[in-house]
Motif scaffolding. Structure first.
Motif, mmCIF file in Angstrom:
data_model
loop_
_atom_site.group_PDB
_atom_site.id
_atom_site.type_symbol
_atom_site.label_atom_id
_atom_site.label_comp_id
_atom_site.label_asym_id
_atom_site.label_seq_id
_atom_site.Cartn_x
_atom_site.Cartn_y
_atom_site.Cartn_z
ATOM 1 N N GLY A 7 1.099 -1.447 -0.006
ATOM 2 C CA GLY A 7 0.522 0.051 -0.004
ATOM 3 C C GLY A 7 0.726 1.585 -0.161
ATOM 4 O O GLY A 7 2.455 1.039 0.242
ATOM 5 N N ARG A 8 0.209 2.281 0.288
ATOM 6 C CA ARG A 8 0.921 3.729 -0.283
ATOM 7 C C ARG A 8 0.500 4.348 1.354
ATOM 8 O O ARG A 8 -0.340 4.826 1.872
ATOM 9 C CB ARG A 8 -0.288 4.552 -0.630
ATOM 10 C CG ARG A 8 1.007 3.865 -2.558
ATOM 11 C CD ARG A 8 0.934 5.292 -3.429
ATOM 12 N NE ARG A 8 1.534 4.594 -4.460
ATOM 13 C CZ ARG A 8 2.535 5.196 -5.236
ATOM 14 N NH1 ARG A 8 3.226 5.628 -4.628
ATOM 15 N NH2 ARG A 8 2.504 4.463 -6.668
ATOM 16 N N GLN A 54 8.100 8.492 3.598
ATOM 17 C CA GLN A 54 7.734 9.728 3.203
ATOM 18 C C GLN A 54 5.845 8.887 2.850
ATOM 19 O O GLN A 54 6.059 8.055 2.104
ATOM 20 C CB GLN A 54 7.979 10.410 2.323
ATOM 21 C CG GLN A 54 9.509 10.612 3.359
ATOM 22 C CD GLN A 54 10.086 11.932 1.772
ATOM 23 O OE1 GLN A 54 9.484 12.625 1.044
ATOM 24 N NE2 GLN A 54 10.966 12.031 2.820
ATOM 25 N N GLU A 55 5.231 10.314 3.133
ATOM 26 C CA GLU A 55 4.022 9.636 2.428
ATOM 27 C C GLU A 55 3.857 10.018 0.854
ATOM 28 O O GLU A 55 4.903 9.824 0.376
ATOM 29 C CB GLU A 55 3.215 11.575 2.987
ATOM 30 C CG GLU A 55 2.339 11.652 4.510
ATOM 31 C CD GLU A 55 1.972 12.319 4.685
ATOM 32 O OE1 GLU A 55 1.090 13.338 3.148
ATOM 33 O OE2 GLU A 55 1.800 12.844 5.588
ATOM 34 N N GLY A 56 3.457 8.674 0.648
ATOM 35 C CA GLY A 56 3.246 9.034 -1.251
ATOM 36 C C GLY A 56 4.079 7.721 -1.498
ATOM 37 O O GLY A 56 3.482 7.050 -2.745
ATOM 38 N N ASP A 57 4.937 6.621 -1.000
ATOM 39 C CA ASP A 57 5.888 6.319 -0.586
ATOM 40 C C ASP A 57 4.800 4.640 -0.657
ATOM 41 O O ASP A 57 3.924 4.326 0.083
ATOM 42 C CB ASP A 57 6.763 5.703 0.333
ATOM 43 C CG ASP A 57 7.903 6.708 -0.130
ATOM 44 O OD1 ASP A 57 7.827 7.563 -0.877
ATOM 45 O OD2 ASP A 57 8.780 7.246 1.064
ATOM 46 N N LYS A 58 5.175 3.464 -2.024
ATOM 47 C CA LYS A 58 4.613 2.721 -2.020
ATOM 48 C C LYS A 58 5.678 1.373 -0.783
ATOM 49 O O LYS A 58 6.761 1.512 -1.385
ATOM 50 C CB LYS A 58 4.464 2.099 -3.138
ATOM 51 C CG LYS A 58 3.525 0.801 -3.253
ATOM 52 C CD LYS A 58 2.947 0.323 -4.414
ATOM 53 C CE LYS A 58 2.041 -0.749 -5.377
ATOM 54 N NZ LYS A 58 1.498 -1.490 -6.211
ATOM 55 N N MET A 85 10.865 -0.856 1.129
ATOM 56 C CA MET A 85 10.348 0.202 0.029
ATOM 57 C C MET A 85 9.882 -0.349 -1.463
ATOM 58 O O MET A 85 11.024 -1.264 -1.483
ATOM 59 C CB MET A 85 11.222 1.324 -0.713
ATOM 60 C CG MET A 85 11.516 2.047 -1.344
ATOM 61 S SD MET A 85 10.011 3.462 -0.885
ATOM 62 C CE MET A 85 10.536 4.430 0.546
ATOM 63 N N LEU A 86 9.098 -0.374 -1.931
ATOM 64 C CA LEU A 86 8.663 -0.742 -3.135
ATOM 65 C C LEU A 86 8.910 0.037 -4.727
ATOM 66 O O LEU A 86 9.317 0.223 -5.689
ATOM 67 C CB LEU A 86 7.169 -1.359 -3.636
ATOM 68 C CG LEU A 86 6.768 -2.823 -2.376
ATOM 69 C CD1 LEU A 86 5.441 -3.054 -2.784
ATOM 70 C CD2 LEU A 86 7.543 -3.584 -2.903
ATOM 71 N N GLU A 87 8.169 1.496 -4.241
ATOM 72 C CA GLU A 87 8.553 2.628 -5.265
ATOM 73 C C GLU A 87 8.285 4.039 -4.058
ATOM 74 O O GLU A 87 7.207 3.870 -3.221
ATOM 75 C CB GLU A 87 6.975 2.237 -5.855
ATOM 76 C CG GLU A 87 6.811 3.369 -7.228
ATOM 77 C CD GLU A 87 5.429 3.280 -7.603
ATOM 78 O OE1 GLU A 87 4.673 3.964 -7.669
ATOM 79 O OE2 GLU A 87 5.680 2.314 -8.595
ATOM 80 N N LYS A 88 9.472 4.996 -4.511
ATOM 81 C CA LYS A 88 9.104 6.078 -3.690
ATOM 82 C C LYS A 88 8.090 6.806 -4.731
ATOM 83 O O LYS A 88 7.257 6.206 -6.010
ATOM 84 C CB LYS A 88 10.491 6.643 -4.785
ATOM 85 C CG LYS A 88 11.890 6.431 -3.442
ATOM 86 C CD LYS A 88 11.514 6.266 -1.643
ATOM 87 C CE LYS A 88 12.554 7.952 -1.412
ATOM 88 N NZ LYS A 88 12.019 7.893 -0.281
ATOM 89 N N GLY A 89 7.350 7.603 -3.126
ATOM 90 C CA GLY A 89 6.408 8.825 -3.770
ATOM 91 C C GLY A 89 6.682 9.401 -5.515
ATOM 92 O O GLY A 89 7.035 9.946 -5.794
#
Length: 110
Positions: A7-8, A54-58, A85-89
Motif C-alpha cells: 500500500g501507499r 515518506q507519505e506517498g511511498d509504496k 520500499m517498493l516505489e518512492k512517491g
C-alpha cells in the motif's frame, strides 16, 4: 502468523518517543479503506525521522495480528515486523485540501 500487504503511506503518526502508527489506504472491493499498523523499534525510527519513508511511498509491510480481550470485547492490533520500499512517491501525487491524490489511478489517500 506473519502476514503481508502492499500500500501507499498515507500518514505517519508519532504516538510517543518509541512507538507510533502507520496509516495506509488500500482499495478493497472498490472502496478506499484505511489500515493502521503499530510500529516500534528500527522501523519506527526510520519512519519518524522520515529518513527512508515518506507519505506517498509504496511499501510492502510484514505484520502479525495481536488480539486481546478486555471487558468481554476483543481488540486486534497489527504489529509491523518489517517494511520494504517498493516505489518512492511519484511526482503525480498532490495535495487537494487534506487529501493526497494519485493522478494516475484517481486514488484518494485522506
Amino acid at each position: 502468523m506473519l502476514l503481508c500487504t502492499d500500500g501507499r503511506i498515507s500518514e505517519i503518526l508519532v504516538r510517543g518517543e518509541y512507538f507510533g502508527s502507520l496509516l495506509i489506504k488500500k482499495r478493497i472491493r472498490g472502496m478506499i479503506q484505511p489500515i493502521v499498523f503499530d510500529i516500534k523499534g528500527d522501523v519506527f525510527r526510520s519512519l519518524k525521522n522520515q529518513t527512508e519513508y515518506q507519505e506517498g511511498d509504496k511499501i510492502r509491510i510484514w505484520f502479525f495480528p495481536i488480539c486481546r480481550k478486555h471487558n468481554d470485547r476483543y481488540y486486534t492490533n497489527l504489529a509491523v515486523e518489517k517494511v520494504q520500499m517498493l516505489e518512492k512517491g511519484k511526482n503525480n501525487l498532490f495535495r487537494q485540501g487534506a487529501d493526497l491524490v494519485d493522478t494516475e489511478t484517481g486514488e484518494v489517500f485522506e
